[in-house]
Design an enzyme around this catalytic site. Structure first.
Site, PDB file in Angstrom:
ATOM      1  CE  LYS A 235      -3.600   2.392   2.566  1.00 30.75           C
ATOM      2  NZ  LYS A 235      -4.487   2.442   3.603  1.00 30.75           N
TER       3      LYS A 235
ATOM      4  CE  LYS B  83      -5.905   2.061  -0.453  1.00 32.43           C
ATOM      5  NZ  LYS B  83      -6.458   1.970   0.778  1.00 32.43           N
TER       6      LYS B  83
HETATM    7  C1  PBG Z   1      -7.635   3.048   5.667  1.00 30.56           C
HETATM    8  C2  PBG Z   1      -7.663   3.129   4.031  1.00 30.56           C
HETATM    9  C3  PBG Z   1      -7.560   4.054   3.437  1.00 30.56           C
HETATM   10  C4  PBG Z   1      -8.164   3.514   2.085  1.00 30.56           C
HETATM   11  C5  PBG Z   1      -8.434   2.366   2.335  1.00 30.56           C
HETATM   12  N1  PBG Z   1      -8.402   2.088   3.494  1.00 30.56           N
HETATM   13  C6  PBG Z   1      -7.025   5.355   3.442  1.00 30.56           C
HETATM   14  C7  PBG Z   1      -5.912   5.653   3.982  1.00 30.56           C
HETATM   15  O1  PBG Z   1      -4.847   5.085   3.903  1.00 30.56           O
HETATM   16  O2  PBG Z   1      -5.526   7.017   4.091  1.00 30.56           O
HETATM   17  C8  PBG Z   1      -8.113   4.260   0.655  1.00 30.56           C
HETATM   18  C9  PBG Z   1      -9.122   3.819  -0.081  1.00 30.56           C
HETATM   19  C10 PBG Z   1      -9.528   4.617  -1.430  1.00 30.56           C
HETATM   20  O3  PBG Z   1      -8.806   5.974  -1.536  1.00 30.56           O
HETATM   21  O4  PBG Z   1     -10.610   4.316  -1.975  1.00 30.56           O
HETATM   22  N2  PBG Z   1      -6.387   3.098   6.119  1.00 30.56           N
END
Ligand code: PBG
Length: 331
Positions: free
Chosen positions: A203, A256
């Protein structure tokens, strides 16, 4: 001179255009197909009832109370989308995000309600603290630092509470070190051997989460997420992250965001041959919707092309706010 007079006859052995001549031929040689059963639909669940509040920066995406979330999950399944990924907007926030493991909180309530409405709907829960902490960070903050091991302790409680509510899959999105192993151990200890883990393994620290933070009210109040989310320049590191999570017990690994990281999706799939998910995140959704609203792009075609590209890169599962729209057009 007429166009035919201009023509030369090339003696080509290969003509790529032969197989692009008609819809039937193109379909016959198409390498990549999308199918609704690879799509996962994210839902934002809030308090109350009868609530259906559109997210300003994400047209067509809503904050939904539990009753509305059930309707949405059932409607998605009718469109052919087998599963939902739940995020919560809790009634209260505190320093340690304790609403995240409150059995009565929106996510836990929605898991139970969706499973009651239709046990076949696949229910996945996002495991993180950022929607629940007063400071908006994904972990416990001590002296201005996001601690790792203390945060993992809390994430384990969150994952267990989601499993107790009846989640099929828990999806830790926090990027703390060691959380997959800790969650696997805790689930097994409590008899949840069959609850799978979909790890947000690679991520990235991305600007494309902006609209999500509006939707989930989870923007950090100070600082950023660079101490735990990955640097966009790295892909070797993504492979190490994925390897570690598989080692610790992840059943599905995720990359992601999706579009700026198609190479990472391809490498992860090729290297591990594991069930691989890609998260087509909020910013990827919003930028396409915004351009389409202005008439600057054909929104539908661009959506299908985007999802096809993610699939072609190697994703087995695509988490996308377009899930219902795409599934309807695939049927
Ligand atoms: C929680 C999380 C996030 C997303 C999914 N789980 C946001 C972040 O890391 O700030 C983002 C998903 C999206 O942008 O559609 N930590």
């Amino acid at each position: 001179m007429s166009p035919t007079e201009i023509g030369t006859r090339l003696n080509l052995v290969r003509r790529g255009r032969r197989l692009r001549r008609s819809p039937a031929i193109r379909a016959m040689v198409r390498e990549t197909r999308l199918s609704p059963d690879m799509l996962i639909y994210p839902l934002f669940v809030c308090e109350g009832s009868g609530v259906r509040r559109e997210v300003t920066s994400m047209p067509g995406v809503f904050n939904l109370s539990v009753d509305e979330a059930v309707k949405e999950a059932v409607a998605a399944k009718a469109d052919g989308v087998p599963g939902v990924l739940l995020f919560g907007l809790p009634a209260y926030k505190d320093e340690v995000g304790s609403a995240a493991y409150d059995a009565q909180a929106p996510v836990q309530a929605a898991v139970r309600a969706i499973k009651q409405a239709d046990p076949e709907i696949l229910v996945i829960t996002d495991v993180c603290l950022c929607e629940y902490t007063s400071h908006g960070h994904c972990g416990v903050v001590v002296n201005g630092e996001i601690t790792n091991d203390e945060s993992v302790g809390l994430l384990v409680r969150v994952a267990v509470s989601h499993a107790e509510a009846g989640a099929d899959i828990v999806a830790p999105s926090d990027m703390m070190d060691g959380r997959i192993g800790a969650i696997r151990g805790a689930l097994d200890e409590r008899g949840f051997q069959d609850v799978a883990i979909m790890s947000y393994a690679a991520k990235y620290c991305s600007a494309f989460y902006g609209p999500f933070r509006d939707a989930a009210d989870s923007a950090p109040k100070f600082g950023d997420r660079r101490s735990h989310q990955m640097d966009p320049g790295n892909s070797e590191e993504a492979l190490r992250e994925v390897a570690e999570d598989i080692e610790e017990g992840a059943d599905i690994v995720m990359v992601k965001p999706a579009l700026p990281y198609l190479d990472v999706i391809a490498r992860v799939k090729a290297e591990f041959g594991y069930p691989t998910a890609a998260y087509n995140v909020s910013g990827e959704y919003s930028m396409l919707k915004a351009a389409a609203e202005r008439g600057w792009i054909d929104g539908h075609r661009a959506m299908m092309e985007m999802l096809t590209g993610i699939r072609r890169a190697g994703a087995d599962i695509i988490i996308t706010y377009f899930a219902r729209e795409a599934a309807r057009s695939l049927r």
